[in-house]
Design a protein around this motif. Sequence first.
Motif, PDB file in Angstrom:
ATOM      1  N   LEU A 190      37.632 -24.501 -82.678  1.00 48.97           N
ATOM      2  CA  LEU A 190      37.034 -25.818 -82.447  1.00 48.97           C
ATOM      3  C   LEU A 190      37.625 -26.848 -83.397  1.00 48.97           C
ATOM      4  CD1 LEU A 190      33.274 -24.817 -81.982  1.00 48.97           C
ATOM      5  CD2 LEU A 190      34.860 -25.588 -80.210  1.00 48.97           C
ATOM      6  N   GLY A 191      37.901 -26.421 -84.633  1.00 47.31           N
ATOM      7  CA  GLY A 191      38.486 -27.336 -85.605  1.00 47.31           C
ATOM      8  C   GLY A 191      39.856 -27.820 -85.187  1.00 47.31           C
ATOM      9  N   ILE A 193      40.928 -28.017 -82.135  1.00 50.16           N
ATOM     10  CA  ILE A 193      40.808 -28.813 -80.903  1.00 50.16           C
ATOM     11  C   ILE A 193      40.260 -30.207 -81.189  1.00 50.16           C
ATOM     12  CG2 ILE A 193      39.614 -28.992 -78.681  1.00 50.16           C
ATOM     13  CD1 ILE A 193      39.703 -25.907 -78.571  1.00 50.16           C
ATOM     14  N   GLN A 194      39.136 -30.275 -81.906  1.00 56.56           N
ATOM     15  CA  GLN A 194      38.477 -31.560 -82.096  1.00 56.56           C
ATOM     16  C   GLN A 194      38.561 -32.089 -83.524  1.00 56.56           C
ATOM     17  OE1 GLN A 194      34.372 -30.852 -81.082  1.00 56.56           O
ATOM     18  NE2 GLN A 194      33.908 -29.790 -82.993  1.00 56.56           N
ATOM     19  N   GLY A 195      39.161 -31.293 -84.411  1.00 54.28           N
ATOM     20  CA  GLY A 195      39.222 -31.692 -85.801  1.00 54.28           C
ATOM     21  C   GLY A 195      37.953 -31.296 -86.543  1.00 54.28           C
ATOM     22  N   SER A 284      34.691 -39.236 -89.493  1.00 52.61           N
ATOM     23  CA  SER A 284      36.131 -39.149 -89.294  1.00 52.61           C
ATOM     24  C   SER A 284      36.548 -37.673 -89.285  1.00 52.61           C
ATOM     25  CB  SER A 284      36.853 -39.883 -90.428  1.00 52.61           C
ATOM     26  OG  SER A 284      38.253 -39.813 -90.256  1.00 52.61           O
ATOM     27  N   PHE A 285      37.479 -37.339 -88.409  1.00 50.74           N
ATOM     28  CA  PHE A 285      37.915 -35.953 -88.270  1.00 50.74           C
ATOM     29  C   PHE A 285      39.396 -35.835 -88.627  1.00 50.74           C
ATOM     30  CE2 PHE A 285      34.122 -36.105 -85.774  1.00 50.74           C
ATOM     31  CZ  PHE A 285      33.605 -34.811 -85.799  1.00 50.74           C
ATOM     32  N   LYS A 287      42.789 -32.648 -88.745  1.00 49.75           N
ATOM     33  CA  LYS A 287      43.202 -31.363 -88.181  1.00 49.75           C
ATOM     34  C   LYS A 287      44.230 -30.639 -89.037  1.00 49.75           C
ATOM     35  CE  LYS A 287      42.388 -32.755 -83.363  1.00 49.75           C
ATOM     36  NZ  LYS A 287      42.975 -32.861 -81.994  1.00 49.75           N
ATOM     37  N   GLY A 341      28.270 -30.082 -72.965  1.00 43.84           N
ATOM     38  CA  GLY A 341      29.718 -29.933 -73.083  1.00 43.84           C
ATOM     39  C   GLY A 341      30.156 -28.586 -73.628  1.00 43.84           C
ATOM     40  N   MET A 343      32.312 -27.826 -75.976  1.00 41.01           N
ATOM     41  CA  MET A 343      32.418 -27.684 -77.435  1.00 41.01           C
ATOM     42  C   MET A 343      31.089 -27.234 -78.030  1.00 41.01           C
ATOM     43  SD  MET A 343      35.512 -28.250 -78.093  1.00 41.01           S
ATOM     44  CE  MET A 343      36.968 -29.097 -77.507  1.00 41.01           C
ATOM     45  N   ASN A 344      30.005 -27.854 -77.580  1.00 40.22           N
ATOM     46  CA  ASN A 344      28.686 -27.449 -78.065  1.00 40.22           C
ATOM     47  C   ASN A 344      28.346 -26.034 -77.622  1.00 40.22           C
ATOM     48  OD1 ASN A 344      28.203 -29.856 -79.390  1.00 40.22           O
ATOM     49  ND2 ASN A 344      27.168 -30.794 -77.651  1.00 40.22           N
ATOM     50  N   THR A 347      30.075 -23.746 -79.994  1.00 43.35           N
ATOM     51  CA  THR A 347      29.370 -23.779 -81.279  1.00 43.35           C
ATOM     52  C   THR A 347      28.118 -22.912 -81.209  1.00 43.35           C
ATOM     53  OG1 THR A 347      30.165 -26.015 -81.751  1.00 43.35           O
ATOM     54  CG2 THR A 347      28.221 -25.272 -82.954  1.00 43.35           C
TER      55      THR A 347
END
Length: 418
Positions: A190-191, A193-195, A284-285, A287, A341, A343-344, A347
């Motif tokens: 996930l990190g 992919i979405q940071g 802020s993200f 990667k 979604g 991503m959730n 998680t």
Amino acid sequence: MNTVIAFIFMFGLLVFIHELGHLIFAKRAGMLAREFAIGFGPKIFAYRKDETLYTVRLLPIGGYVRVAGEDPEIVDLKPGYHIGLEFNDVGKVNKIIVNNKSKYPNAKVVEVERIDLDHDLTVDCYDLDTEEKYHYEVDRKALFVMDEKETMIAPYDRQFTSKSVGKKGMQVFAGPMMNFLLAIAIFIGLGFIQGVPVEEAVLGGIQEDSPADQAGLMEGDEVVSINGDPVEDWMDFVLTVQDMPDEDIQISVDREGEIVENQLTVGSVTERGETIGRIGVMASFEKSPGDVIKYGFTQTYDVTVLIINAVGQLVTGQLSLDALAGPVGIYSATDDIVQTGIMNFFTWTAMLSINLGIVNLLPLPALDGGRLLFIGLEAIRGKPLDPQKEGVVHFIGFALLFLLMIIVTWNDIERLFM
């Protein structure tokens, strides 16, 4: 239908990874793994590869790896039994037919005088026709045949009980360990992919027409202070804003090395009956590989601590059994999360994987933690406990856990209709 597919995928993944850990370390320790099963009850799919039967079973309430020596062995052949023997090319017994011997015309039917399938791997027997006595060696991979079903014998050195305390403990611990590793892998994925959110109070996306947007805050601004009070990190910033709904505040930000002052009125939302402040900004993200990998471990640690604290509250009575969720409750929660979604959803999967690992490590009979407790006692005593007594304890524990699952599931159903 999306929820059904997601739930089956999630459940299958968590159980598969858990049992795969048990299987891998059983094989590494030289144990004979008879079966790798997802679910319980009647088989709906079966595939045999080498020594192990891989099955999917009807009831989706867990899984297991059946290792030789954990339970009483398949057949206890005593003197006087009539059995059929088939032989390989070098004259060793490779099939021991227990019943329905007439269906194996090539088998030699004998009466057992003595048989040792643990250590010597020999059969002393009498020919039923000539009453002549024979002594045969048994192949290490010989098969029992009962009701036309073939099962490999397990010499003592292939049984769970023959292994060292370290190997037995690692084989049991490997299941929960794999659940933690799965969670780490999911969070890392996930990190990438979405940071991952940066620790500093750096603003990411700004919601259009929000208080932050109207005040002129910009993506990349780093919050330095609110009303003159220093802001240490993103969490400090979020908590400070949450405590100031509908208030006028002054935010100082660092914008490319220049301090910019901004005046705004905090918005407000109501969550769970409580009014909290919002200004319409996101974290802020980033990667970078180092931060992403670190995020996988820190997130797993944080969730682990959270769940352990909840378990502690259950034990001390601060939380009631009503707080527990069974399969029905997990399905209902999954339904809600799927709508938000993918991503959730992943998680949520990682969090459940950690939960499964922790629950299995509880020192309760029938769970991996209970088995580890017995292995620890063996290490202290220098010898294993009586297998029959240990089996009774695990059986009682399993019955109590099954009863608890019924109670929790009933509570889940009641909540659905409240």
